[in-house]
Design an enzyme around this catalytic site. Sequence first.
Site, mmCIF file in Angstrom:
data_model
loop_
_atom_site.group_PDB
_atom_site.id
_atom_site.type_symbol
_atom_site.label_atom_id
_atom_site.label_comp_id
_atom_site.label_asym_id
_atom_site.label_seq_id
_atom_site.Cartn_x
_atom_site.Cartn_y
_atom_site.Cartn_z
ATOM 1 N N LYS A 264 -16.415 2.676 10.461
ATOM 2 C CA LYS A 264 -14.905 1.422 10.518
ATOM 3 C C LYS A 264 -15.253 1.272 12.560
ATOM 4 O O LYS A 264 -15.336 0.077 12.611
ATOM 5 C CB LYS A 264 -14.361 2.213 10.039
ATOM 6 C CG LYS A 264 -13.675 1.252 8.724
ATOM 7 C CD LYS A 264 -12.718 1.997 7.734
ATOM 8 C CE LYS A 264 -12.673 2.023 6.456
ATOM 9 N NZ LYS A 264 -11.756 1.930 5.626
ATOM 10 N N LYS B 194 -16.004 -2.335 14.292
ATOM 11 C CA LYS B 194 -13.928 -2.195 15.006
ATOM 12 C C LYS B 194 -14.530 -2.511 16.401
ATOM 13 O O LYS B 194 -13.643 -2.794 17.208
ATOM 14 C CB LYS B 194 -13.077 -2.236 13.997
ATOM 15 C CG LYS B 194 -12.648 -2.603 12.582
ATOM 16 C CD LYS B 194 -11.697 -2.295 12.077
ATOM 17 C CE LYS B 194 -11.196 -2.649 11.069
ATOM 18 N NZ LYS B 194 -9.748 -2.134 10.398
ATOM 19 N N ASN C 167 0.420 -1.570 -0.344
ATOM 20 C CA ASN C 167 0.092 -0.591 0.210
ATOM 21 C C ASN C 167 1.076 1.010 0.192
ATOM 22 O O ASN C 167 2.004 1.557 0.697
ATOM 23 C CB ASN C 167 -1.130 0.294 1.062
ATOM 24 C CG ASN C 167 -2.306 -1.459 1.202
ATOM 25 O OD1 ASN C 167 -2.955 -1.038 -0.168
ATOM 26 N ND2 ASN C 167 -2.477 -1.495 2.522
ATOM 27 N N PHE D 263 -7.338 4.066 12.504
ATOM 28 C CA PHE D 263 -7.118 5.323 11.266
ATOM 29 C C PHE D 263 -7.932 4.894 10.289
ATOM 30 O O PHE D 263 -7.869 3.955 9.873
ATOM 31 C CB PHE D 263 -5.681 5.103 11.235
ATOM 32 C CG PHE D 263 -4.830 6.546 11.931
ATOM 33 C CD1 PHE D 263 -4.617 6.325 13.609
ATOM 34 C CD2 PHE D 263 -4.409 7.825 11.568
ATOM 35 C CE1 PHE D 263 -4.160 7.005 13.862
ATOM 36 C CE2 PHE D 263 -3.844 8.739 12.576
ATOM 37 C CZ PHE D 263 -3.426 8.376 13.835
HETATM 38 N N1 CTP Z 1 -6.332 -2.617 10.155
HETATM 39 C C1 CTP Z 1 -4.996 -3.568 10.613
HETATM 40 N N2 CTP Z 1 -5.585 -4.623 10.131
HETATM 41 C C2 CTP Z 1 -6.198 -4.599 8.943
HETATM 42 C C3 CTP Z 1 -6.199 -3.315 7.841
HETATM 43 C C4 CTP Z 1 -6.412 -2.988 8.527
HETATM 44 O O1 CTP Z 1 -4.986 -3.096 11.736
HETATM 45 N N3 CTP Z 1 -5.874 -5.897 7.893
HETATM 46 C C5 CTP Z 1 -6.301 -0.875 10.865
HETATM 47 C C6 CTP Z 1 -5.677 -0.454 10.119
HETATM 48 O O2 CTP Z 1 -4.152 0.037 10.653
HETATM 49 C C7 CTP Z 1 -6.579 1.195 10.404
HETATM 50 C C8 CTP Z 1 -7.881 0.765 9.957
HETATM 51 O O3 CTP Z 1 -7.500 -1.054 10.502
HETATM 52 O O4 CTP Z 1 -5.995 1.737 11.646
HETATM 53 C C9 CTP Z 1 -8.461 0.958 8.601
HETATM 54 O O5 CTP Z 1 -8.072 0.623 7.802
HETATM 55 P P1 CTP Z 1 -8.565 0.383 6.492
HETATM 56 O O6 CTP Z 1 -7.121 -0.611 5.841
HETATM 57 O O7 CTP Z 1 -8.752 1.581 5.598
HETATM 58 O O8 CTP Z 1 -10.312 -0.679 6.886
HETATM 59 P P2 CTP Z 1 -10.854 -1.923 6.247
HETATM 60 O O9 CTP Z 1 -10.781 -2.407 7.804
HETATM 61 O O10 CTP Z 1 -9.302 -2.799 5.743
HETATM 62 O O11 CTP Z 1 -11.692 -1.714 5.558
HETATM 63 P P3 CTP Z 1 -11.189 -1.098 3.947
HETATM 64 O O12 CTP Z 1 -10.029 -1.319 3.797
HETATM 65 O O13 CTP Z 1 -12.061 -1.346 3.247
HETATM 66 O O14 CTP Z 1 -11.846 0.307 3.367
#
Ligand code: CTP
Length: 405
Positions: A344, A348, A217, A330
């Site tokens: 979110k 969560k 990413n 975040f």
């Molecule tokens: N996060 C995490 N582990 C993952 C994915 C996300 O710990 N496998 C945490 C990120 O560090 C952040 C939060 O979850 O604090 C939201 O991450 P994000 O990628 O925006 O959310 P997702 O739940 O993955 O949703 P999407 O990608 O569908 O927007």
Amino acid sequence: MEDYTVSIDGLHGRKIVLGVSGGIAAYKAAELTRALGRMGADVHVALTEAGERFVSALTFHALSGNRVWTSPWDERMENGMPHIALGRGVDAIVVAPATADLIARLANGLADDLLATLCLARDCPLLLAPAMNRQMWENPATQRNVARLRADGVIFLGPEEGEQACGETGPGRMLEPGALCEALVAFFTPKRLAGRKVVMTAGPTFEAIDPVRGITNASSGKMGYAVATACARAGAEVVLVSGPVAVPTPAGVRRIEAASALRMRDEVLSALPGADVFIAVAAVADYRPAETVGHKLKKSGAAMRLELVPNPDILAEVAARPDAPFCVGFAAESHDLDAYAEGKRRAKRLPMLVGNLLADGLCGDDNTVVIYDDEGRHPLPRAPKAFVARQIVEHLARLLPTAAG
Ligand code: CTP
């Protein structure tokens, strides 16, 4: 020139007297003067006679924008008493370099020049950055003086070990200007997280396809590292589990490298015991290749299919634990920030989430964020990431249950 932008918020409105005594490290005091000024401090330099042999008053005048003071008999000060007037309204006196001679004079309460008199007449904290040859530092007389000053509440910044101007190697080197700035900012930061353990993630993850390729990413890690810095300055013990980034480890932070989401999850879980707070800033890849090939793949010209499997959601997993610490998420969104971010947070089960729009870019130095919590949304003004991080930490410290609760 070092990069001081990470600390840009730290010293705004602070009046600092910078004492410079006579050691070769005085040349670093010139850079320190400038760095402190850039961080918003109003710097007034008091130079000893020996200090002036190394760097001229003119240099410090030009760099600080303020008159430089060298003599207790200086009549430029309105009341003719610079040792009193210069010390008024000062937030801290910082002496860098502090020579063995100056330390000895201060330990004995001497007032035989302007700087020593200022230190004796002060009603603000005194911080000393020693600089001397290692034998001078290790001499029992110096160690006695240091112990006596410490007992009087004087704070020592350094010295560090390293190569010395005399050609020897050992303890006695003055801290670099960047480290001194960082120590000063930390000194002025309220210790709202004292006694707390914070576990964090930051940066991207890298999911290997073969030994040289992978999916990842876009994330510079700057926001996460700024949050880690702010937590450490606020007095927390910080464990930062980090994906691959090119950002230096903040002072006082324990950094653990974890390239992939699986590794990051394992490192978080093993760092978690005793944690009061978990902050997930990492841009974790949601998927990883179903298998990682052990050798470098060769192109065949034909289309290639890559099977991806979902990665564990580290934050959701930590937040769902019965012994979950206070969890902060975040979320960077391209649109509908409020709906997605708050969605979110609820999904969560997080007490706090920090959201921002991708329009701001992912790798820049500034950020515009909105904090979401049970009370609603709290937008913060666009600001450097260091400043945003400090506000996030203040917000979380307010929400954090007290030890008794
Ligand atoms: N996060 C995490 N582990 C993952 C994915 C996300 O710990 N496998 C945490 C990120 O560090 C952040 C939060 O979850 O604090 C939201 O991450 P994000 O990628 O925006 O959310 P997702 O739940 O993955 O949703 P999407 O990608 O569908 O927007």
